[in-house]
Design a protein around this motif. Sequence first.
Motif, PDB file in Angstrom:
ATOM      1  N   ASN A   1       0.819  -1.224   0.000  1.00 33.71           N
ATOM      2  CA  ASN A   1       0.000   0.000   0.000  1.00 33.71           C
ATOM      3  C   ASN A   1       0.846   1.266   0.000  1.00 33.71           C
ATOM      4  O   ASN A   1       0.508   2.270   0.652  1.00 33.71           O
ATOM      5  N   LYS A   2       1.976   1.201  -0.711  1.00 31.41           N
ATOM      6  CA  LYS A   2       2.892   2.328  -0.861  1.00 31.41           C
ATOM      7  C   LYS A   2       3.427   2.825   0.489  1.00 31.41           C
ATOM      8  O   LYS A   2       3.669   4.023   0.676  1.00 31.41           O
ATOM      9  N   LYS A   3       3.636   1.894   1.400  1.00 35.94           N
ATOM     10  CA  LYS A   3       4.242   2.212   2.681  1.00 35.94           C
ATOM     11  C   LYS A   3       5.595   1.519   2.768  1.00 35.94           C
ATOM     12  O   LYS A   3       5.717   0.349   2.392  1.00 35.94           O
ATOM     13  N   TYR A   4       6.597   2.247   3.293  1.00 42.91           N
ATOM     14  CA  TYR A   4       7.960   1.735   3.283  1.00 42.91           C
ATOM     15  C   TYR A   4       8.647   2.003   4.625  1.00 42.91           C
ATOM     16  O   TYR A   4       8.265   2.893   5.377  1.00 42.91           O
ATOM     17  N   ARG A   5       9.678   1.224   4.887  1.00 41.77           N
ATOM     18  CA  ARG A   5      10.486   1.400   6.091  1.00 41.77           C
ATOM     19  C   ARG A   5      11.959   1.199   5.745  1.00 41.77           C
ATOM     20  O   ARG A   5      12.292   0.316   4.960  1.00 41.77           O
ATOM     21  N   ILE A   6      12.803   2.023   6.329  1.00 46.49           N
ATOM     22  CA  ILE A   6      14.245   1.903   6.118  1.00 46.49           C
ATOM     23  C   ILE A   6      14.819   0.869   7.085  1.00 46.49           C
ATOM     24  O   ILE A   6      14.522   0.876   8.280  1.00 46.49           O
ATOM     25  N   ALA A   7      15.641  -0.024   6.573  1.00 47.05           N
ATOM     26  CA  ALA A   7      16.382  -0.958   7.421  1.00 47.05           C
ATOM     27  C   ALA A   7      17.861  -0.617   7.293  1.00 47.05           C
ATOM     28  O   ALA A   7      18.423  -0.643   6.190  1.00 47.05           O
ATOM     29  N   ASN A   8      18.487  -0.275   8.411  1.00 42.29           N
ATOM     30  CA  ASN A   8      19.890   0.100   8.401  1.00 42.29           C
ATOM     31  C   ASN A   8      20.781  -1.117   8.143  1.00 42.29           C
ATOM     32  O   ASN A   8      20.561  -2.190   8.698  1.00 42.29           O
ATOM     33  N   ILE A   9      21.784  -0.958   7.303  1.00 42.70           N
ATOM     34  CA  ILE A   9      22.714  -2.057   7.044  1.00 42.70           C
ATOM     35  C   ILE A   9      24.166  -1.623   7.255  1.00 42.70           C
ATOM     36  O   ILE A   9      25.089  -2.354   6.906  1.00 42.70           O
ATOM     37  N   SER A  10      24.369  -0.438   7.855  1.00 41.67           N
ATOM     38  CA  SER A  10      25.720   0.021   8.188  1.00 41.67           C
ATOM     39  C   SER A  10      25.970  -0.211   9.659  1.00 41.67           C
ATOM     40  O   SER A  10      25.139   0.144  10.500  1.00 41.67           O
ATOM     41  N   GLN A  11      27.098  -0.795   9.984  1.00 47.14           N
ATOM     42  CA  GLN A  11      27.414  -1.073  11.384  1.00 47.14           C
ATOM     43  C   GLN A  11      27.976   0.154  12.081  1.00 47.14           C
ATOM     44  O   GLN A  11      27.729   0.378  13.267  1.00 47.14           O
ATOM     45  N   ASN A  12      28.738   0.966  11.350  1.00 52.47           N
ATOM     46  CA  ASN A  12      29.305   2.196  11.894  1.00 52.47           C
ATOM     47  C   ASN A  12      29.153   3.298  10.855  1.00 52.47           C
ATOM     48  O   ASN A  12      28.876   3.041   9.685  1.00 52.47           O
ATOM     49  N   PHE A  13      29.357   4.537  11.286  1.00 52.35           N
ATOM     50  CA  PHE A  13      29.353   5.613  10.296  1.00 52.35           C
ATOM     51  C   PHE A  13      30.661   5.572   9.505  1.00 52.35           C
ATOM     52  O   PHE A  13      31.664   5.038   9.970  1.00 52.35           O
ATOM     53  N   ASP A  14      30.644   6.151   8.316  1.00 52.66           N
ATOM     54  CA  ASP A  14      31.816   6.124   7.429  1.00 52.66           C
ATOM     55  C   ASP A  14      32.291   4.687   7.234  1.00 52.66           C
ATOM     56  O   ASP A  14      33.487   4.387   7.287  1.00 52.66           O
ATOM     57  N   ASP A  15      31.336   3.795   7.015  1.00 53.67           N
ATOM     58  CA  ASP A  15      31.595   2.363   6.951  1.00 53.67           C
ATOM     59  C   ASP A  15      31.556   1.889   5.496  1.00 53.67           C
ATOM     60  O   ASP A  15      30.492   1.829   4.895  1.00 53.67           O
ATOM     61  N   TYR A  16      32.723   1.563   4.946  1.00 50.63           N
ATOM     62  CA  TYR A  16      32.770   1.084   3.562  1.00 50.63           C
ATOM     63  C   TYR A  16      32.567  -0.427   3.523  1.00 50.63           C
ATOM     64  O   TYR A  16      33.232  -1.178   4.238  1.00 50.63           O
ATOM     65  N   PHE A  17      31.662  -0.862   2.676  1.00 53.20           N
ATOM     66  CA  PHE A  17      31.423  -2.288   2.483  1.00 53.20           C
ATOM     67  C   PHE A  17      30.657  -2.482   1.180  1.00 53.20           C
ATOM     68  O   PHE A  17      30.101  -1.538   0.610  1.00 53.20           O
ATOM     69  N   VAL A  18      30.650  -3.721   0.712  1.00 58.28           N
ATOM     70  CA  VAL A  18      29.925  -4.062  -0.508  1.00 58.28           C
ATOM     71  C   VAL A  18      28.768  -4.999  -0.138  1.00 58.28           C
ATOM     72  O   VAL A  18      29.000  -6.135   0.265  1.00 58.28           O
TER      73      VAL A  18
END
Length: 335
Positions: free
Chosen positions: A128-145
Motif C-alpha cells: 500500500n505504498k508504505k515503506y520502512r528503512i532498514a539500516n545495514i551500516s554497522q558504523n558511520f563512514d563504513d565502507y562495504f559491498v
Amino acid sequence: MFKNQINKLFTFLIFIIAFSCKENRNIKVSEIDDITTQQEVQSLIRKNFKNLSQYEVKSIQSFKRHDFGCQTNVKLADELGVKESFYKADFDNNGYSDLLVIGDNHTCFESQNQSCSYTPLVILNLGNKKYRIANISQNFDDYFVPKISEKNGQILLEINKAKIENWKEKIVSKDIKKQVLALKYGAFIEYNTNAQNYIPIQKIEFSTKGCFGTCPIFDLEINNNAEAKFVAKNFNFSDDMEIWSGKNEGIFKTKIKKEDFDSLIKTLEYIDFPELEDYYSVDWTDDQTVDLKIIYSNGKIKNISDYGASGTYGLIRVYEILFDLRKNQNWIKID
C-alpha cells in the motif's frame, strides 16, 4: 475442428496461469516492481523519507573519492560483480519486492565535490505504498559491498569488507571479511542457522555512560516476568545541555509490553549472546559506552561492555530495543 483446437489452447492457457498464480501466491505486485531506473528509485526514497531528501542513488563505482578506503571498496565491488545502484529482493518474505540501494546521503563535509556519505540501505516494502528503512551500516563512514544471497530458501544479505593490513603502504589482504545477515525481529542481524536457539533468561541489566554530547544516561533492569525498573539519570527527556543537574531525572517501574518483551528475548536468543565477545570498541573517541549484563540458565552471567555501542549487528538491534523502552512503555514514577 479449428474451433475445438482454439478452445483447447484457451483452456491450456487458463491452466498455466492458474498454476502459476498458485505457485507464486505469495508474490504481490507493487510500484517497486515497475521501477527500472536509479532516478525512479531516488524519487521514491526522497518522496517517502524526509531525512533522505538529498539522497542520490549511485553505484559503488561512481564514488570517486581519493581516499584509500573508498578506492579499495570500488575494487572489491568489481571483484564481486556488484555494479548496479539498486537490486530487488523480498528480504522480509511478505510477498513484496524490497530494494537494496547504493547511494550518497550528502550529510557530511564534501571536499572538491567528493562526497563522504557512502550510505547503502534497504527499503522494506510494507505494501500500500508504505515503506520502512532498514539500516545495514554497522558504523558511520563504513565502507562495504552489500550483496544479496540465499540459503535454505531464505533471502540473506552479505556485507563484504576489504581487510586493509597497512594503510600507509596501501596493502590489502587477499581475504575478505564477510558477514551474512538475515532480517529478523525488525532488523538485519547476523544469520544464525540455529533458528530455534533457546536460552532461558532470568534477568537483563543495561546501563549507559556519557559521551561528548547528550547521550542518554540511564540504568535499566528487566526480569523474566517482564517487570522493569528504569533509573533515568541525564538526557533521557531532553538533549539540552543547559539543564544538566547531576541528579537523577527519576526512577520508574512498569511491566514491559508483551510484544516488546518477546522481541527483546527472541533477538537475544537468536544472536546466541553467550558466544559473543565480552568487550567491543570502535576506533574513535568521545563515544558512549554501554554495558549489558544477562543472567541466564540458573545463574550463569554474560557481561558485554561495548564502547561505541556497535559491536555486532545483533547487539545494535538489542541496544535499539532497550533504548526505545524508555519512551514506548507506560512507566510509573516511584521516586
